[in-house]
Design an enzyme around this catalytic site. Sequence first.
Site, PDB file in Angstrom:
ATOM      1  N   ARG A 157       0.835  -1.216   0.000  1.00  0.00           N
ATOM      2  CA  ARG A 157       0.000   0.000   0.000  1.00  0.00           C
ATOM      3  C   ARG A 157       0.868   1.264   0.000  1.00  0.00           C
ATOM      4  O   ARG A 157       0.535   2.252  -0.647  1.00  0.00           O
ATOM      5  CB  ARG A 157      -0.958  -0.016   1.192  1.00  0.00           C
ATOM      6  N   GLN A 177      -8.874  10.764   8.008  1.00  0.00           N
ATOM      7  CA  GLN A 177      -8.776   9.379   8.465  1.00  0.00           C
ATOM      8  C   GLN A 177      -7.782   8.622   7.588  1.00  0.00           C
ATOM      9  O   GLN A 177      -7.523   7.449   7.820  1.00  0.00           O
ATOM     10  CB  GLN A 177     -10.155   8.709   8.369  1.00  0.00           C
ATOM     11  N   ASN A 178      -7.261   9.287   6.573  1.00  0.00           N
ATOM     12  CA  ASN A 178      -6.431   8.590   5.591  1.00  0.00           C
ATOM     13  C   ASN A 178      -4.991   8.433   6.061  1.00  0.00           C
ATOM     14  O   ASN A 178      -4.447   9.313   6.731  1.00  0.00           O
ATOM     15  CB  ASN A 178      -6.468   9.339   4.257  1.00  0.00           C
ATOM     16  N   ASP A 234      -2.600   7.917   3.784  1.00  0.00           N
ATOM     17  CA  ASP A 234      -1.724   8.312   2.682  1.00  0.00           C
ATOM     18  C   ASP A 234      -1.202   9.737   2.937  1.00  0.00           C
ATOM     19  O   ASP A 234      -1.558  10.374   3.928  1.00  0.00           O
ATOM     20  CB  ASP A 234      -2.463   8.195   1.331  1.00  0.00           C
ATOM     21  N   HIS A 272      -5.768   8.294  11.918  1.00  0.00           N
ATOM     22  CA  HIS A 272      -5.447   6.869  11.873  1.00  0.00           C
ATOM     23  C   HIS A 272      -3.979   6.602  11.529  1.00  0.00           C
ATOM     24  O   HIS A 272      -3.642   5.498  11.095  1.00  0.00           O
ATOM     25  CB  HIS A 272      -6.376   6.145  10.885  1.00  0.00           C
ATOM     26  N   CYS A 301      14.431  -3.011  14.547  1.00  0.00           N
ATOM     27  CA  CYS A 301      14.776  -1.715  15.125  1.00  0.00           C
ATOM     28  C   CYS A 301      16.267  -1.685  15.472  1.00  0.00           C
ATOM     29  O   CYS A 301      16.770  -2.621  16.111  1.00  0.00           O
ATOM     30  CB  CYS A 301      13.925  -1.524  16.382  1.00  0.00           C
ATOM     31  N   CYS A 311      16.507  -1.490  19.598  1.00  0.00           N
ATOM     32  CA  CYS A 311      16.185  -2.563  20.554  1.00  0.00           C
ATOM     33  C   CYS A 311      16.011  -3.927  19.885  1.00  0.00           C
ATOM     34  O   CYS A 311      15.786  -4.917  20.577  1.00  0.00           O
ATOM     35  CB  CYS A 311      14.912  -2.202  21.321  1.00  0.00           C
ATOM     36  N   THR A 367     -16.289   9.970   3.282  1.00  0.00           N
ATOM     37  CA  THR A 367     -16.217   8.981   4.363  1.00  0.00           C
ATOM     38  C   THR A 367     -17.561   8.304   4.563  1.00  0.00           C
ATOM     39  O   THR A 367     -18.598   8.940   4.421  1.00  0.00           O
ATOM     40  CB  THR A 367     -15.724   9.605   5.691  1.00  0.00           C
ATOM     41  N   SER A 368     -17.490   7.014   4.908  1.00  0.00           N
ATOM     42  CA  SER A 368     -18.731   6.278   5.173  1.00  0.00           C
ATOM     43  C   SER A 368     -19.241   6.591   6.572  1.00  0.00           C
ATOM     44  O   SER A 368     -20.367   6.237   6.912  1.00  0.00           O
ATOM     45  CB  SER A 368     -18.477   4.766   5.053  1.00  0.00           C
TER      46      SER A 368
HETATM   47  P1  OAD Z   1     -14.857   3.879   3.552  1.00  0.00           P
HETATM   48  O1  OAD Z   1     -14.227   2.972   2.562  1.00  0.00           O
HETATM   49  O2  OAD Z   1     -15.611   3.275   4.682  1.00  0.00           O
HETATM   50  O3  OAD Z   1     -15.850   4.869   2.805  1.00  0.00           O
HETATM   51  C1  OAD Z   1     -15.428   5.546   1.647  1.00  0.00           C
HETATM   52  C2  OAD Z   1     -16.454   6.608   1.319  1.00  0.00           C
HETATM   53  O4  OAD Z   1     -15.953   7.351   0.223  1.00  0.00           O
HETATM   54  C3  OAD Z   1     -17.834   6.056   0.910  1.00  0.00           C
HETATM   55  O5  OAD Z   1     -18.851   6.763   1.594  1.00  0.00           O
HETATM   56  C4  OAD Z   1     -17.874   6.349  -0.591  1.00  0.00           C
HETATM   57  O6  OAD Z   1     -19.210   6.601  -1.056  1.00  0.00           O
HETATM   58  C5  OAD Z   1     -17.009   7.571  -0.699  1.00  0.00           C
HETATM   59  N1  OAD Z   1     -16.400   7.787  -2.015  1.00  0.00           N
HETATM   60  C6  OAD Z   1     -16.086   6.849  -2.956  1.00  0.00           C
HETATM   61  N2  OAD Z   1     -15.530   7.449  -4.033  1.00  0.00           N
HETATM   62  C7  OAD Z   1     -15.491   8.778  -3.772  1.00  0.00           C
HETATM   63  C8  OAD Z   1     -15.024   9.915  -4.485  1.00  0.00           C
HETATM   64  N3  OAD Z   1     -14.479   9.800  -5.691  1.00  0.00           N
HETATM   65  N4  OAD Z   1     -15.144  11.129  -3.895  1.00  0.00           N
HETATM   66  C9  OAD Z   1     -15.703  11.252  -2.661  1.00  0.00           C
HETATM   67  N5  OAD Z   1     -16.163  10.215  -1.949  1.00  0.00           N
HETATM   68  C10 OAD Z   1     -16.053   8.992  -2.491  1.00  0.00           C
HETATM   69  O7  OAD Z   1     -13.694   4.849   4.083  1.00  0.00           O
HETATM   70  P2  OAD Z   1     -13.602   5.692   5.436  1.00  0.00           P
HETATM   71  O8  OAD Z   1     -14.911   6.224   5.847  1.00  0.00           O
HETATM   72  O9  OAD Z   1     -12.476   6.642   5.295  1.00  0.00           O
HETATM   73  O10 OAD Z   1      -9.505   2.701   9.292  1.00  0.00           O
HETATM   74  O11 OAD Z   1     -13.171   4.559   6.447  1.00  0.00           O
HETATM   75  C11 OAD Z   1     -12.876   4.885   7.759  1.00  0.00           C
HETATM   76  C12 OAD Z   1     -11.830   3.957   8.283  1.00  0.00           C
HETATM   77  O12 OAD Z   1     -12.237   2.594   8.046  1.00  0.00           O
HETATM   78  C13 OAD Z   1     -10.499   4.036   7.580  1.00  0.00           C
HETATM   79  O13 OAD Z   1      -9.694   5.106   8.031  1.00  0.00           O
HETATM   80  C14 OAD Z   1      -9.886   2.713   7.914  1.00  0.00           C
HETATM   81  C15 OAD Z   1     -11.070   1.827   7.633  1.00  0.00           C
HETATM   82  O14 OAD Z   1     -11.089   0.621   8.304  1.00  0.00           O
HETATM   83  C16 OAD Z   1      -8.537   1.899   9.730  1.00  0.00           C
HETATM   84  O15 OAD Z   1      -7.901   1.182   8.995  1.00  0.00           O
HETATM   85  C17 OAD Z   1      -8.327   1.975  11.203  1.00  0.00           C
END
Ligand code: OAD
Length: 273
Positions: free
Chosen positions: A78, A108-109, A111, A126, A165, A168, A206-207
């Site tokens: 990734r 939350q990204n 990257d 995150h 590391c 350690c 974000t979802s």
């Molecule tokens: P999700 O994969 O849960 O949701 C992605 C969201 O982006 C959805 O609501 C899509 O509809 C929307 N989406 C898709 N394409 C898009 C675009 N071109 N422009 C705008 N929106 C778009 O991702 P997150 O909500 O970020 O955590 O997920 C939250 C966390 O769940 C992540 O940070 C990660 C994951 O598990 C960890 O790994 C701890």
Amino acid sequence: MNDDTEPPLPDRLRQLLSARRFEHITVFSGAGMSADSGIPTFRSGDNGLWHTHKPEHMATPEAWKRDKELVWAWYEYRRHFVMAAQPHPGHCAAARLQQALGAAIVTQNVDDLHERAGATDVLHLHGSLFTPLCAACHRPPAEPLPPPPLEVQQQQQQRLMPPTCQHCGGYIRPGVVWFGENLDEAIVNQAIECIRRSDLLLVVGTSGLVHPAASLVSVAKRNATIIEINPEPGGASGRMDFQWRVTAAVGVARIAQMLNRPLKKCSSNAPGS
Ligand code: OAD
């Protein structure tokens, strides 16, 4: 981007954005923010990461204990994938909102595309693919990590022994927050502070399913203007003043253009690691 090819700002959105002068803006982004750069989200589309991998196999402390070579190879893949991607006009627009209007960026990204578009002080709730650390003593590696081997970059090899590391001898792990781990309290507090004082909150891609990050939207002031940018319904819930069903690349750029014209051209930087 060419104005002629872009969807017009919906009237209601234009009204909301021109109704007042915003002093404190926050962009709160999720995986959809980077989807237009080709980075898969977790739950949307056919290539969502959690459709092909189980989170408990890749993103928990137990997974690391069980099979750290599998986990390390996946995160290295990734990291490589992100390094090969480029920020899009939405990342650039968020950076311009920060430079011109002092917007905060909470993401939350994991990257570095906000940063490579020119943003600074991005609050990574995150963690980051670019801040590995020792799983035992929590110190960062003394030297930046080299790119992963070609076989891992091309996903021909699914396992890779993590480096150790220099301090350690513990194993280096990804600098991301896994399920079951706590978010960095200082970063969460800064994010709460930014969102609490915002009079404009842009919730992008974000979802809204993963807490506590998702619940941060609820600390916004009652009179804050909250706009969701997401092509799909069912994203961030709660009080939204407007839900614009548009991609991040188009939506953030158009809103930034309206708030902050003229937008200068974006120049993206080299990958962060
Ligand atoms: P999700 O994969 O849960 O949701 C992605 C969201 O982006 C959805 O609501 C899509 O509809 C929307 N989406 C898709 N394409 C898009 C675009 N071109 N422009 C705008 N929106 C778009 O991702 P997150 O909500 O970020 O955590 O997920 C939250 C966390 O769940 C992540 O940070 C990660 C994951 O598990 C960890 O790994 C701890």
